[in-house]
Design a protein around this motif. Structure first.
Motif, PDB file in Angstrom:
ATOM      1  N   LEU A  98      22.731  81.571  48.831  1.00  0.00           N
ATOM      2  CA  LEU A  98      21.810  82.443  48.092  1.00  0.00           C
ATOM      3  C   LEU A  98      21.068  83.413  49.005  1.00  0.00           C
ATOM      4  O   LEU A  98      20.595  84.455  48.554  1.00  0.00           O
ATOM      5  N   SER A  99      20.998  83.089  50.296  1.00  0.00           N
ATOM      6  CA  SER A  99      20.322  84.011  51.225  1.00  0.00           C
ATOM      7  C   SER A  99      21.105  85.318  51.353  1.00  0.00           C
ATOM      8  O   SER A  99      20.580  86.329  51.794  1.00  0.00           O
ATOM      9  N   GLU A 100      22.391  85.280  50.951  1.00  0.00           N
ATOM     10  CA  GLU A 100      23.195  86.505  50.985  1.00  0.00           C
ATOM     11  C   GLU A 100      22.732  87.497  49.917  1.00  0.00           C
ATOM     12  O   GLU A 100      23.053  88.675  49.975  1.00  0.00           O
ATOM     13  N   VAL A 101      22.036  86.972  48.897  1.00  0.00           N
ATOM     14  CA  VAL A 101      21.724  87.797  47.733  1.00  0.00           C
ATOM     15  C   VAL A 101      20.216  87.942  47.522  1.00  0.00           C
ATOM     16  O   VAL A 101      19.724  89.001  47.156  1.00  0.00           O
ATOM     17  N   PHE A 102      19.470  86.850  47.734  1.00  0.00           N
ATOM     18  CA  PHE A 102      18.031  86.872  47.471  1.00  0.00           C
ATOM     19  C   PHE A 102      17.236  86.951  48.768  1.00  0.00           C
ATOM     20  O   PHE A 102      17.636  86.389  49.781  1.00  0.00           O
ATOM     21  N   GLN A 103      16.109  87.608  48.687  1.00  0.00           N
ATOM     22  CA  GLN A 103      15.240  87.730  49.856  1.00  0.00           C
ATOM     23  C   GLN A 103      14.372  86.486  50.042  1.00  0.00           C
ATOM     24  O   GLN A 103      13.890  86.214  51.125  1.00  0.00           O
ATOM     25  N   PHE A 104      14.136  85.735  48.952  1.00  0.00           N
ATOM     26  CA  PHE A 104      13.224  84.591  49.038  1.00  0.00           C
ATOM     27  C   PHE A 104      13.984  83.305  49.364  1.00  0.00           C
ATOM     28  O   PHE A 104      15.202  83.234  49.214  1.00  0.00           O
ATOM     29  N   ASP A 105      13.243  82.265  49.797  1.00  0.00           N
ATOM     30  CA  ASP A 105      13.843  80.958  50.035  1.00  0.00           C
ATOM     31  C   ASP A 105      14.099  80.306  48.683  1.00  0.00           C
ATOM     32  O   ASP A 105      13.165  79.985  47.951  1.00  0.00           O
ATOM     33  N   SER A 106      15.384  80.086  48.342  1.00  0.00           N
ATOM     34  CA  SER A 106      15.692  79.556  47.013  1.00  0.00           C
ATOM     35  C   SER A 106      15.280  78.103  46.859  1.00  0.00           C
ATOM     36  O   SER A 106      14.999  77.659  45.754  1.00  0.00           O
ATOM     37  N   THR A 107      15.201  77.335  47.949  1.00  0.00           N
ATOM     38  CA  THR A 107      14.971  75.890  47.788  1.00  0.00           C
ATOM     39  C   THR A 107      13.570  75.590  47.259  1.00  0.00           C
ATOM     40  O   THR A 107      13.356  74.581  46.599  1.00  0.00           O
ATOM     41  N   THR A 108      12.592  76.455  47.539  1.00  0.00           N
ATOM     42  CA  THR A 108      11.226  76.209  47.056  1.00  0.00           C
ATOM     43  C   THR A 108      10.948  76.917  45.732  1.00  0.00           C
ATOM     44  O   THR A 108       9.861  76.768  45.173  1.00  0.00           O
ATOM     45  N   ALA A 109      11.904  77.703  45.220  1.00  0.00           N
ATOM     46  CA  ALA A 109      11.688  78.399  43.946  1.00  0.00           C
ATOM     47  C   ALA A 109      11.605  77.383  42.811  1.00  0.00           C
ATOM     48  O   ALA A 109      12.326  76.382  42.804  1.00  0.00           O
ATOM     49  N   LEU A 110      10.716  77.642  41.845  1.00  0.00           N
ATOM     50  CA  LEU A 110      10.590  76.765  40.680  1.00  0.00           C
ATOM     51  C   LEU A 110      11.517  77.263  39.586  1.00  0.00           C
ATOM     52  O   LEU A 110      11.457  78.419  39.176  1.00  0.00           O
ATOM     53  N   VAL A 111      12.377  76.363  39.121  1.00  0.00           N
ATOM     54  CA  VAL A 111      13.397  76.734  38.147  1.00  0.00           C
ATOM     55  C   VAL A 111      13.102  76.062  36.816  1.00  0.00           C
ATOM     56  O   VAL A 111      12.891  74.848  36.766  1.00  0.00           O
ATOM     57  N   SER A 129      18.591  68.457  37.328  1.00  0.00           N
ATOM     58  CA  SER A 129      18.569  67.042  37.703  1.00  0.00           C
ATOM     59  C   SER A 129      18.040  66.189  36.564  1.00  0.00           C
ATOM     60  O   SER A 129      18.147  64.966  36.603  1.00  0.00           O
ATOM     61  N   THR A 130      17.474  66.801  35.527  1.00  0.00           N
ATOM     62  CA  THR A 130      16.994  66.034  34.374  1.00  0.00           C
ATOM     63  C   THR A 130      18.088  65.889  33.313  1.00  0.00           C
ATOM     64  O   THR A 130      18.359  64.785  32.863  1.00  0.00           O
ATOM     65  N   CYS A 131      18.719  67.003  32.909  1.00  0.00           N
ATOM     66  CA  CYS A 131      19.667  66.931  31.784  1.00  0.00           C
ATOM     67  C   CYS A 131      21.116  67.184  32.196  1.00  0.00           C
ATOM     68  O   CYS A 131      22.011  67.072  31.356  1.00  0.00           O
ATOM     69  N   ALA A 132      21.375  67.517  33.459  1.00  0.00           N
ATOM     70  CA  ALA A 132      22.738  67.709  33.999  1.00  0.00           C
ATOM     71  C   ALA A 132      23.470  68.940  33.445  1.00  0.00           C
ATOM     72  O   ALA A 132      24.644  69.142  33.737  1.00  0.00           O
ATOM     73  N   GLU A 133      22.811  69.764  32.655  1.00  0.00           N
ATOM     74  CA  GLU A 133      23.463  70.996  32.189  1.00  0.00           C
ATOM     75  C   GLU A 133      23.517  72.013  33.345  1.00  0.00           C
ATOM     76  O   GLU A 133      22.741  71.936  34.294  1.00  0.00           O
ATOM     77  N   VAL A 134      24.419  72.980  33.221  1.00  0.00           N
ATOM     78  CA  VAL A 134      24.619  73.950  34.295  1.00  0.00           C
ATOM     79  C   VAL A 134      23.451  74.941  34.362  1.00  0.00           C
ATOM     80  O   VAL A 134      23.088  75.574  33.369  1.00  0.00           O
ATOM     81  N   LEU A 135      22.845  75.070  35.531  1.00  0.00           N
ATOM     82  CA  LEU A 135      21.798  76.066  35.769  1.00  0.00           C
ATOM     83  C   LEU A 135      22.401  77.354  36.314  1.00  0.00           C
ATOM     84  O   LEU A 135      22.044  78.455  35.914  1.00  0.00           O
ATOM     85  N   MET A 136      23.318  77.190  37.274  1.00  0.00           N
ATOM     86  CA  MET A 136      23.779  78.356  38.017  1.00  0.00           C
ATOM     87  C   MET A 136      25.140  78.066  38.638  1.00  0.00           C
ATOM     88  O   MET A 136      25.436  76.924  38.967  1.00  0.00           O
ATOM     89  N   THR A 137      25.943  79.127  38.799  1.00  0.00           N
ATOM     90  CA  THR A 137      27.172  78.983  39.572  1.00  0.00           C
ATOM     91  C   THR A 137      27.202  80.067  40.655  1.00  0.00           C
ATOM     92  O   THR A 137      26.661  81.154  40.466  1.00  0.00           O
ATOM     93  N   VAL A 138      27.816  79.729  41.764  1.00  0.00           N
ATOM     94  CA  VAL A 138      27.962  80.681  42.871  1.00  0.00           C
ATOM     95  C   VAL A 138      29.422  80.686  43.299  1.00  0.00           C
ATOM     96  O   VAL A 138      29.962  79.647  43.679  1.00  0.00           O
ATOM     97  N   VAL A 139      30.070  81.829  43.209  1.00  0.00           N
ATOM     98  CA  VAL A 139      31.469  81.942  43.607  1.00  0.00           C
ATOM     99  C   VAL A 139      31.578  82.991  44.711  1.00  0.00           C
ATOM    100  O   VAL A 139      31.089  84.108  44.562  1.00  0.00           O
ATOM    101  N   GLU A 140      32.212  82.586  45.807  1.00  0.00           N
ATOM    102  CA  GLU A 140      32.487  83.553  46.867  1.00  0.00           C
ATOM    103  C   GLU A 140      33.885  84.097  46.621  1.00  0.00           C
ATOM    104  O   GLU A 140      34.865  83.404  46.870  1.00  0.00           O
ATOM    105  N   THR A 141      34.011  85.308  46.111  1.00  0.00           N
ATOM    106  CA  THR A 141      35.324  85.902  45.874  1.00  0.00           C
ATOM    107  C   THR A 141      35.767  86.619  47.137  1.00  0.00           C
ATOM    108  O   THR A 141      35.051  86.629  48.137  1.00  0.00           O
ATOM    109  N   ALA A 142      36.965  87.236  47.067  1.00  0.00           N
ATOM    110  CA  ALA A 142      37.477  87.929  48.244  1.00  0.00           C
ATOM    111  C   ALA A 142      36.571  89.093  48.632  1.00  0.00           C
ATOM    112  O   ALA A 142      36.542  89.514  49.787  1.00  0.00           O
TER     113      ALA A 142
END
Ligand SMILES: Cc1cc2nc3c(=O)[nH]c(=O)nc-3n(C[C@H](O)[C@H](O)[C@H](O)COP(=O)(O)OP(=O)(O)OC[C@H]3O[C@@H](n4cnc5c(N)ncnc54)[C@H](O)[C@@H]3O)c2cc1C
Ligand SMILES: [Zn+2]
Lengths: 90, 197, 240
Positions: free
Chosen positions: A14-27, A55-68
């Motif tokens: 995510l650092s490739e795309v976002f300027q902020f630290d994603s691990t401390t972001a509240l989702v 981590s509560t309901c196991a539904e998908v929050l986000m996907t990250v794909v590195e394409t060519a």
């Protein structure tokens, strides 16, 4: 048996795309409404891409794909994202 | 610009001319996992085909087993670059399952237990090209590899062969499934290297 | 602070730490410094352009342009056998980081700290122990370190030497214990956790790191014994 990782491992991709630290972001999960720091999300390292799940309901929050040609991020299950400033990062 | 890493070649990546471009041969069966593995008992398992009229064709496990079962020998190609040659499966042809289905739509969304989806043209599911498979190399398909039953669509990249298959829904237009929304190709022909869009 | 983009470091030294693992020192011009607990993503590129990326925690922290990693070799792994067996001083490695601002300990934090590590999961915790020792922090630290056998411990001598009245070190052996050890080998369980770790307290922060199964088991024990989940931070390395 594959085991999941957690949101700490998203920091690099995510650092490739976002300027902020994603691990401390509240989702906020769009499915169950729970609000947690991204670091505690379940992350599945599918070789096709990373899949972050609530981590509560196991539904998908986000996907990250590195394409060519670049990184594709989809925030399909995130209702809101609050970026914390350095001072309150803990 | 990146630097090359002295002495690093990656896992088993020698080229094999018998394979689609960019693929390498693997002996094991790597597990892809985008989430927890669903555990579905055959007692509650069902498979459906839903058409534009709202008609739902439905099979439970017993009904599926009563249909003609075929032996399938085929190569499989994963978009993450491994291929397996001459794998053995048993399953029911989608020609059999579509025999009584009346539809004028040309596209299909595959739906899995666990929420996964992937899209495919109907024409690719017919004419002996696709099966609902429940046995791999003589053993019941284990949950890690999509058991009790998965779609087997070997002429496309393997993500089009949905694990834990629960149903097909006819679509008027081609719409992207789970990975297709995220940069992967709408069709996915391994011989044309259709990996990303 | 987030720093993106790939940097190049040069290996300056490697040291065997365990029968399957070693530490790797790198010189990284322009390294911005890092907080204890952060990691980097390492990228290896084959001659045909094929790439593999994996995350590795930093055993080092603070300012300066040298960093340290420590890697355990996984059987049949793609990247870790290369880092443990093939990489040598003078080689260049690409990586991005420092990464992650959540699983970190800063010297200005005053609460007591419980660290619980399994296998190579001790690496970010070692950075915290070193940072704590260097800063003369008054916070009390404890580390519970679970390894298969005594020889499998990373930084064993250094950790033992750092033990003092503000840093307590306890070993848990899952397969083989040292001669004369009072208890048989076994997994970290509730009894051990209650005996050797800090009791639940609002003045306590706990960090757990290691294989996913280890982290899940230990964090469940902590929550079951009354720890506030918001004060238990976890980092999963994957694996069984
Ligand atoms: C935030 C974070 C920090 C980390 N920090 C550290 C650290 O400080 N030190 C450390 O040692 N590790 C650390 N890890 C773990 C590290 O990132 C790697 O996961 C680990 O080194 C294994 O990588 P590998 O390429 O060797 O194994 P992989 O190739 O990823 O394989 C892992 C295991 O799966 C099996 N496997 C997977 N795919 C195949 C296949 N196709 N064929 C055969 N076998 C297969 C292998 O047998 C192997 O045992 C960290 C992980 C995270 C998320
Ligand atoms: Zn949720």
């Amino acid at each position: 048996m594959p085991a999941n990782l957690d949101g700490n491992v998203l920091a690099g991709p995510l650092s490739e795309v976002f300027q902020f630290d994603s691990t401390t972001a509240l989702v906020e999960c769009m499915h169950c409404g729970d609000v947690k720091v991204f670091a505690v999300a379940q992350v599945w390292e599918d070789p096709m891409g990373l899949v972050a799940r609530c981590s509560t309901c196991a539904e998908v929050l986000m996907t990250v794909v590195e394409t060519a040609t670049g990184t594709v991020i989809e925030l399909r299950g995130i209702a809101s994202l609050r970026v914390q400033s350095e001072a309150v990062a803990d | 610009m990146s630097i090359f890493t002295r002495g690093f070649s990656g896992r088993g990546r020698d080229n094999n001319p018998a394979l689609p471009p960019g693929q390498y041969l693997t002996e094991d069966f790597p597990v892809l996992s985008a989430g927890p593995t669903p555990r579905i008992d055959t007692d509650v398992w069902e498979f459906t085909i839903t058409t534009e009229s709202g008609t739902v064709h439905r099979w439970n496990w017993e009904q599926l087993m009563a249909l003609p079962i075929e032996d399938i020998h085929t190569d499989i190609h994963c978009v993450t670059r491994w291929s397996k040659l001459a794998t053995g499966w048993r399953g029911v042809s989608l020609d059999t399952l579509f025999a009584d289905v009346d539809t004028s739509y040309e596209y299909v969304m595959e739906h899995s237990y666990g929420g996964y989806t992937t899209n495919v043209p109907l024409a690719d599911l017919l004419d002996g090209q696709a099966w609902i498979a429940f046995e791999f190399e003589g053993e019941p398909l284990d949950p890690e590899h999509g058991g009790p039953a998965r779609l087997l669509l070997p002429h496309l990249y393997f993500w089009k062969s949905a694990k834990w298959i629960r149903g097909l829904t006819m679509m008027a237009e081609d719409q992207p499934g789970f990975w297709e929304q995220n940069g992967y190709h709408m069709y996915g022909d391994p011989f044309k290297e259709e990996r990303y869009w | 602070m987030v720093t993106s983009g790939w940097k190049v470091g040069t290996v300056t030294a490697t040291r065997t730490q365990t029968p399957t693992g070693r530490s790797i020192d790198l010189a990284v011009p322009g390294w911005p410094g890092n907080v204890a607990g952060q990691h980097v993503d390492v990228r290896l590129t084959a001659p045909d352009g094929y790439r593999a990326v994996r995350s590795y925690s930093l055993a080092s922290s603070g300012p300066g342009e040298s960093i340290q990693l420590a890697v355990d070799r996984l059987p049949e792994g793609e990247v870790s056998p290369y880092l443990v067996d093939d990489l040598r001083p003078g080689d260049q490695l690409e990586f991005r980081g420092p990464l992650g601002g959540w699983f970190v300990w800063r010297p200005e934090q005053v609460e007591n700290v419980q660290l619980i590590g399994g296998g190579s999961g001790v690496v970010p915790l070692v950075a915290m122990v070193r940072s704590h020792a260097a800063g003369g922090s008054a916070a009390k630290f404890r580390l519970l370190y679970s390894v298969r056998a005594p020889e499998d411990a990373f930084f064993a001598d250094e950790l033992a030497a750092l033990a003092n009245d503000t840093f307590e070190l306890t070993w848990a052996y899952t397969r083989t214990v040292p001669a004369g050890w009072p208890t048989p080998p076994g997994r970290v369980n509730r009894e051990l956790v209650e005996r050797v770790t800090f009791a639940p307290s609002p003045n306590l922060m706990t960090f757990i790191c290691g294989p996913t199964g280890f982290v899940e088991a230990v964090s469940n024990i902590l929550v079951d014994t009354g720890h506030d989940p918001a004060r238990v931070k976890t980092e999963r390395f994957g694996g069984a």
